[in-house]
Write an enzyme that holds these catalytic residues in place. Structure first.
Site, PDB file in Angstrom:
ATOM      1  N   HIS A   1       6.244  27.727  62.968  1.00 16.51           N
ATOM      2  CA  HIS A   1       6.525  26.269  62.548  1.00 16.51           C
ATOM      3  C   HIS A   1       6.974  25.988  61.204  1.00 16.51           C
ATOM      4  O   HIS A   1       7.963  25.145  61.056  1.00 16.51           O
ATOM      5  CB  HIS A   1       4.982  25.654  62.718  1.00 16.51           C
TER       6      HIS A   1
ATOM      7  N   MET B   1      24.559  57.180  50.086  1.00 13.29           N
ATOM      8  CA  MET B   1      24.749  58.627  50.393  1.00 13.29           C
ATOM      9  C   MET B   1      25.150  59.325  49.237  1.00 13.29           C
ATOM     10  O   MET B   1      25.572  58.897  48.087  1.00 13.29           O
ATOM     11  CB  MET B   1      25.894  58.634  51.547  1.00 13.29           C
TER      12      MET B   1
HETATM   13  P1  ADP Z   1      29.750  56.182  45.913  1.00 16.53           P
HETATM   14  O1  ADP Z   1      30.425  56.264  47.147  1.00 16.53           O
HETATM   15  O2  ADP Z   1      28.421  56.371  45.643  1.00 16.53           O
HETATM   16  O3  ADP Z   1      30.669  55.329  45.095  1.00 16.53           O
HETATM   17  P2  ADP Z   1      32.091  58.163  45.172  1.00 16.53           P
HETATM   18  O4  ADP Z   1      32.545  59.199  46.091  1.00 16.53           O
HETATM   19  O5  ADP Z   1      32.760  56.960  44.934  1.00 16.53           O
HETATM   20  O6  ADP Z   1      30.568  57.720  45.360  1.00 16.53           O
HETATM   21  O7  ADP Z   1      31.842  58.913  43.640  1.00 16.53           O
HETATM   22  C1  ADP Z   1      31.260  58.259  42.725  1.00 16.53           C
HETATM   23  C2  ADP Z   1      32.143  58.455  41.323  1.00 16.53           C
HETATM   24  O8  ADP Z   1      32.562  59.702  41.176  1.00 16.53           O
HETATM   25  C3  ADP Z   1      33.590  57.575  41.472  1.00 16.53           C
HETATM   26  O9  ADP Z   1      33.555  56.388  41.308  1.00 16.53           O
HETATM   27  C4  ADP Z   1      34.172  58.277  40.634  1.00 16.53           C
HETATM   28  O10 ADP Z   1      33.929  57.874  39.127  1.00 16.53           O
HETATM   29  C5  ADP Z   1      33.836  59.902  40.546  1.00 16.53           C
HETATM   30  N1  ADP Z   1      34.681  60.613  41.411  1.00 16.53           N
HETATM   31  C6  ADP Z   1      34.754  61.072  42.612  1.00 16.53           C
HETATM   32  N2  ADP Z   1      35.583  61.705  42.942  1.00 16.53           N
HETATM   33  C7  ADP Z   1      36.357  61.844  41.836  1.00 16.53           C
HETATM   34  C8  ADP Z   1      37.570  62.619  41.510  1.00 16.53           C
HETATM   35  N3  ADP Z   1      38.097  63.392  42.514  1.00 16.53           N
HETATM   36  N4  ADP Z   1      37.755  62.745  40.259  1.00 16.53           N
HETATM   37  C9  ADP Z   1      37.426  62.327  39.307  1.00 16.53           C
HETATM   38  N5  ADP Z   1      36.283  61.450  39.524  1.00 16.53           N
HETATM   39  C10 ADP Z   1      35.715  61.384  40.715  1.00 16.53           C
END
Ligand code: ADP
Ligand code: MG
Ligand code: MG
Length: 912
Positions: free
Chosen positions: A476, A110
């Site tokens: 089988h 997603m």
């Molecule tokens: P997935 O479920 O595909 O891993 P994530 O929601 O974990 O997606 O987001 C992917 C990456 O985006 C995270 O591992 C992080 O590195 C970065 N990320 C997401 N939210 C933040 C945030 N608030 N601040 C900094 N990096 C973020």
């Protein structure tokens, strides 16, 4: 006024409205962000829109509950306060990410959008606050790209197409003569953004949104929308995740790993997930954001090697966080983090996915480290029982497999039916396999067939692996492979096998006998050429005895685990074995008896005699032929009794329709067969042909088979019973205890059972009298037609034990032939008509209900009735749990699944 429904849960500054127990509502990511906040780990503030919102969204034509907006506004304000910044402010802007997060993690399925809230104004503020204009533009270009891909749906639909944004980025980098985007200057980044926005306008007909609130709601909609994207739907089907669960959405303040060289982003595991070695490990990238690490744009650095040197302070923080997390969650964690100006921020944690090897090592190590109890170590989620298989099978060296893939040697993919790795030369016929084996007993062969039949058995035994174009998981080939512990792939539909030309055409390549292929029975993948394998150490210790226990740590952990398993399980575990070597294998994996010995497999070794018996048309000539079979059967049974040393041995009387031994098809394949039979019986060739014609059946599975054979031809039952008891007396005389259990197949009427039981007992008495000794034995029946389950109270008046023959019971209950369901089962599963393959996992509601009835009614007549299961399902963990629930005494499965069934039985006993 009724209190309004709570849809939004905040976290930040050491406090959260949620916690780890709320994953159904907050998703795994949201629940664990809250939990990490609660235990004092550094987590950027944010809030979670619950899975209820997702449910509402899909139930109401993709709209939101009316309370939601107000709750989101309030939560955003809460985050602003904690972060000391304001969403959309041109002076002090707060940026957020919008992240999907379902109950079960669905990695990469997603969508997530970073840097929400950026526009030309907030960008300037970000630049001056950070004193880093480059960083601000870098963040903006990432935002426009992610938003375009995810929210504006500009991601290429075919994964072979390039991302349109990446294309532009590539061109700019090329023009600037740099390799990485981190090397682009401010002006070059500005140029990228201008081009990005122009493309958005062309594509959507609208300007790129500049209003932060519009951006955030756009991203929320995209995350909820991504729950139903194709990738996610297919993934859920594969892993049996219900579509109704829905995802949560997390909105979280941004922290930045792209602010300079004291910043980084990374992912890591608190222990190794492939083999389970202790110690933090993972990847990170300096001056980067979000997905860069996994996207493979720049090669990341190893955390455990480089980070302690490059950012020692940050590494210390990270290592401590890892230890805190392991202690708190009592399990290995898979984490995502960002280092902003030397400080580590946690963005995600979850229980790490791991191989079967790692699962066992980690569970055992955690017990030995005092972190968990042995009961906890046995939990299903820690060691899915099936994964134990990986410890028993030779495996392809993962590196070598990757290399083969890269060289384009992956030929096809079928249904993985027998786990393990096998490499060998292609061979199309069992007889060829035998001939080659005769010449060189060390020859490595893969038997490649359109499908297999009992006549291929000898070839299958010799082959290292079996690959078929047709058939499903209980064909089988699949069944026999599991029993023999062979690597097997079935139903590999893209194989074009021509027996006459002796060619296998696949993936545009033409392969011949003698060409090498490698088949991976874990993944169903078929490779051209040799892929190197590694043997299983557990098998080396237990079976081949080529390693001593003290030489293998893997074995020692396995052994430790299995002592806990045996302490906690209630179900006994037997094996389906027809021969002493199979029985020996099963014993080394801990089998406690034989639950099914199929006597017909023995008959295939003596086809001449059985064919004589079949074509005989008088009782006398049948008995004459049977008399020739008797010593073979007696030897076979004696071999099994000796091997099992007093453990119970259940022997099923002859079951398959006779034409499996002799039919038109055999006469055609062996032109001299009719003549040979005619001669040895002293009849004409025409008589043979007529007899074969008589045996033909329209629907053999429902035809003259099972106890119906023994009832019409009582001399068959008599011969088999005599062989069993003579063997028993013989082995007893040698000083070995014997406990035969004679099993009547396919009975549906008490009268059928009684008819056969009488013959068996008469033979027992006769033999005991002749030999001057007595043996303890039982007579019982298989429950494999619905009628037998329903009248179980009647049958149990006479039968001393039941064994559910769930292959036939499934077939007869569902009215679904296991030889023919391949034509539609794939479609059924893809379209959610039924979840799992009913021939692999018990159909609890239907077949399972009949089993329950069988158990209840059977024990009403005979309180201590011994009940087991001997269908292929007996080695399927989900079925084992079910068998425990309904109170069976034992399950019986193929030798290589015995350890798995033991573990599953313990898990069933420990489950609340
Ligand atoms: P997935 O479920 O595909 O891993 P994530 O929601 O974990 O997606 O987001 C992917 C990456 O985006 C995270 O591992 C992080 O590195 C970065 N990320 C997401 N939210 C933040 C945030 N608030 N601040 C900094 N990096 C973020
Ligand atoms: Mg993630
Ligand atoms: Mg049957």
């Amino acid at each position: 006024m009724a209190k309004e429904h709570k849809y939004v849960y905040t976290f930040g500054a050491g406090k959260a409205e949620g916690d780890a127990s709320m994953r159904n509502l907050l998703g795994g990511k949201g629940a664990n962000l809250a939990e990490m906040c609660n235990i004092g780990l550094p987590v950027p503030a944010g809030f979670t829109l619950s899975t209820d919102v997702c449910t509402y969204y899909y139930a109401n034509d993709r709209t939101y509950p009316k309370e939601l907006k107000k709750q989101v506004d309030a939560a955003l304000e809460h985050v602003e306060k904690i972060m000391g910044a304001e969403f959309g402010s041109p002076k002090n802007p707060l940026l957020v990410s919008c992240r999907s997060g379902a109950r079960e993690s669905m990695p990469g399925m997603m969508d997530t959008v970073l840097n929400i809230g950026l526009n030309e104004k907030t960008l300037e503020a970000l630049a001056s606050q950070s004193q880093n204009e480059r960083f601000a533009w870098d963040s903006y270009r990432r935002f426009v790209q992610m938003y375009g891909d995810v929210v504006l749906d500009m991601k290429p639909k075919d994964k072979r197409d390039a991302d349109p944004f990446e294309k532009i980025l590539e061109e700019v980098k090329h023009k600037a003569k740099v390799q990485y985007d981190s090397e682009l200057s401010v002006d070059q980044l500005k140029d990228v953004v201008v081009q990005f926005k122009k493309m958005v306008k062309e594509h959507t007909g609208k300007d790129f949104p500049t209003e932060p609130m519009e951006q955030v709601w756009g991203a929320i909609g995209a995350v909820f929308g991504s729950w139903m994207n194709d990738r996610a739907v297919v993934y859920r089907r594969q892993y049996n995740i219900p579509h109704e669960w829905g995802t949560a959405t997390n909105v979280q303040a941004m922290v930045f790993g792209n602010l300079g060289n004291d910043c980084a982003t990374g992912v890591g595991l608190t222990r190794d997930g492939a083999l389970g070695l202790p110690g933090f490990n993972g990847d990170y990238l300096v001056n980067a954001q979000g997905e860069d690490v996994v996207a493979g744009i720049r090669t990341p650095k190893r955390i455990e090697i480089e980070l302690p040197k490059e950012m020692p302070e940050a590494f210390k923080q990270l290592d401590n966080i890892g230890k805190t997390l392991e202690r708190h969650y009592k399990d290995v964690q898979d984490i995502e983090f960002t280092i902003q100006r030397g400080k580590v921020w946690m963005l995600q944690t979850r229980n790490a996915k791991r191989t079967g090897f790692a699962a066992v090592r980690i569970a055992v190590d955690l017990v030995n480290e005092g972190m968990i109890t042995e009961q906890e170590a046995l939990q299903k989620r820690r060691i899915p029982a099936d994964d134990l298989n990986q410890l028993l099978q030779p495996i392809f060296d993962p590196k070598a497999k990757k290399a083969s893939q890269a060289q384009g040697k992956l030929l096809a993919k079928g249904i993985a039916a027998g786990p393990g790795a096998a490499t060998g030369q292609i061979c199309f016929h069992a007889s060829d396999a035998e001939a080659l084996h005769e010449k060189d007993p060390k020859v490595d062969l893969i038997l490649v067939r359109r499908e297999t039949s009992p006549e291929d058995l000898r070839g299958m035994r010799i082959a290292k692996g079996i690959l078929t174009a047709f058939g499903g998981a209980s064909s089988h080939a699949a069944l026999v492979s599991r029993q023999m512990g062979k690597v097997c792939i079935v139903g590999c539909g893209t194989l074009d096998i021509d027996y006459h030309k002796e060619t296998l055409v696949v993936s545009g390549k033409t392969l011949k006998p003698g060409d090498w292929i490698s088949i991976d029975g874990f993944s169903g993948e078929v490779y051209e050429g040799k892929v190197p394998t590694k043997p299983s150490e557990v098998v080396e210790v237990l079976l081949t005895k080529t390693k001593k226990p003290e030489e293998s740590e893997t074995f020692q952990r396995y052994a430790q685990l299995m002592t806990w398993v045996d302490k906690h399980r209630k179900l006994r575990v037997r094996t389906n074995a027809d021969q002493p070597d199979q029985a020996a294998t099963a014993l080394s994996f801990g089998a406690e008896g034989i639950g099914l010995c199929r006597t017909e497999h023995m008959f295939f070794e003596h086809l001449d005699e059985i064919r004589e018996m079949i074509v005989a048309d008088t009782r006398e000539s049948r008995e004459k032929a049977l008399a020739k079979l008797l010593p073979f059967q007696r030897d076979d049974f004696a071999g099994l009794f000796r091997e099992m040393k007093g453990r119970p041995v259940t022997i099923r009387l002859l079951d398959p329709p006779l034409h499996e031994f002799l039919s038109e098809h055999h006469l055609q394949e062996q032109p001299d067969l009719a003549q040979k039979l005619a001669k040895s019986l002293g009849v004409s060739k025409e008589t043979i042909a007529r007899r074969v014609e008589e045996l033909k059946e329209m629907n053999p599975m429902l035809g003259h088979r099972g106890c119906r054979l023994g009832i019409v031809y009582p001399e068959i039952t008599a011969m088999q019973a005599r062989a069993i008891f003579e063997a028993a007396c013989l082995v007893k005389k040698e000083g070995v205890e014997v406990h035969p259990e004679v099993m009547i197949p396919l009975a549906g009427f008490l009268s059928e059972y009684k008819n056969q039981e009488a013959i068996v007992r008469a033979q027992a008495d006769a033999v005991f009298k002749e030999k001057g000794t007595r043996i303890d034995y039982l007579v019982g029946t298989m429950i494999e037609v619905p009628r037998a389950a329903i009248v179980a109270d009647q049958i149990a008046q006479a039968a001393e034990f039941f064994s559910f023959g769930t292959n036939d019971l499934t077939q007869t209950t569902l009215g679904m032939s296991r030889d023919d369901y391949g034509g539609f089962i794939g479609y059924y599963q893809e379209h959610d008509i039924i979840g799992s393959d009913p021939f692999q996992t018990i159909d609890k509601d239907g077949v399972g209900a009949l089993m329950k009835i069988g158990v209840e009614r059977g024990r009403k007549s005979r309180e201590n009735l011994k009940i087991g299961i001997c269908g292929e399902h007996g080695g399927d963990p989900a079925t084992v749990y079910f068998c425990h629930e309904i109170g069976l005494d034992y399950v019986s499965c193929s030798p290589f699944r015995v350890a798995i069934a033991r573990l599953a039985a313990a898990q069933a006993a420990l489950a609340k």
